[in-house]
Design a protein around this motif. Structure first.
Motif: not given
Length: 294
Positions: A272, A257, A255, A259, A268-270, A212
């Motif tokens: 952006n 995020v 971002d 969970c 846990i996925s991201f 990040t």
């Protein structure tokens, strides 16, 4: 909301309206700019100048600006203002030939008078100073502002229990993840990186979380994450899903995020803000998967 009170039009291919300033049928009557009109143009039509916080330190710029208004075509192209003997009675020509100056913090008037004297003009001593009372406090009613809505959802969930997870191997090099919940806030930690989110509200802080903030280019990535100013918000979408928004407010990036808690495990996925603009793209950061530490 008062748009119907104004005449507006769009013309992507027409000529410049500024170029019609000196035309007899010009529809331009007001020019507004930030130090844009100090040089490079000339017009006989200037009759009033309104200045805000200008003229204290600009030096030659303020002289150039006054020059836009001092110029006058004059009778028979004399470039001079008329004398009392030349003026027809009853038409108040002296008012038409007067340049009016209005301003806030009017420390420039002494500069203006000196300029007039250098041009051979005897300035009038007529100056009206208006003193307005200042309000020591803001009005009781709130001022209208623009604000970015925090993450919406629920502040509570049966899964809102402080837990620590051992993460599987990942490209971010993180070993553990932990969640703790307090009144109105959720704290997410990964190794020694911590981000505190307001629940359905924003909480500001600073973070050096790996990967990040998002980057438009791949080159030049610093070897270690640099501190980023962050505003974070979180909410529960359902009993198992916690969504956090991380806004890096000194950049245009963010971002999301997500969970997902499932018994003793968490994923846990991201996503952006750059990837989010392309529905077919995937965030370069693979989801983090962890299990509760006994």
């Amino acid at each position: 909301e008062n748009l119907p009170l104004f005449d507006t039009e769009a013309d992507d291919f027409g000529g410049s309206m500024f170029g019609t300033l000196n035309s007899k049928d010009s529809r331009l009557h007001v020019l507004i700019g930030s130090r844009k009109f100090t040089e490079g143009w000339s017009s006989w039509r200037v009759s009033t100048m309104g200045l805000l916080n200008m003229g204290k330190g600009e030096g030659s710029q303020i002289i150039q600006l006054f020059g836009r208004g001092v110029r006058l075509k004059g009778k028979e192209y004399s470039l001079k203002r008329s004398t009392p003997a030349q003026r027809p009675k009853g038409v108040h020509l002296e008012r038409l030939e007067t340049l009016n100056i209005f301003g806030v913090n009017a420390g420039y008037m002494a500069t203006f008078k000196e300029y007039l004297k250098e041009e051979g003009i005897t300035p009038t001593d007529e100056m009206i100073e208006l003193n307005f009372e200042t309000r020591p406090n803001m009005p009781k009613s709130k001022l209208k502002t623009l604000a970015l809505a925090p993450q919406q959802g629920s502040k509570n969930s049966p899964a809102a229990i402080g837990k620590k997870f051992k993460l599987e191997g990942n490209a971010l090099g993180l070993n553990t993840a932990a969640f703790s919940f307090g009144e109105g806030a959720c704290t997410f930690s990964a190794d020694d990186h911590t981000i505190t989110c307001g629940l359905e509200s924003w909480q500001r802080g600073e973070a050096t979380f790996p990967g990040t903030p998002p980057r438009l280019i791949s080159g030049g990535m610093p070897k270690k994450p640099l501190p980023s100013k962050i505003a974070a918000s979180a909410a529960w979408m359902d009993d198992k899903t916690l969504v956090m928004q991380w806004r890096y407010y000194e950049t245009p990036h963010s971002d999301v995020v997500t969970c997902v808690f499932d018994g003793d495990s968490v994923t846990i996925s991201f996503l952006n803000s750059i990837t989010a603009m392309n529905p077919k793209a995937k965030d370069a950061r693979a989801p983090l998967v962890g299990r509760v530490v006994a």
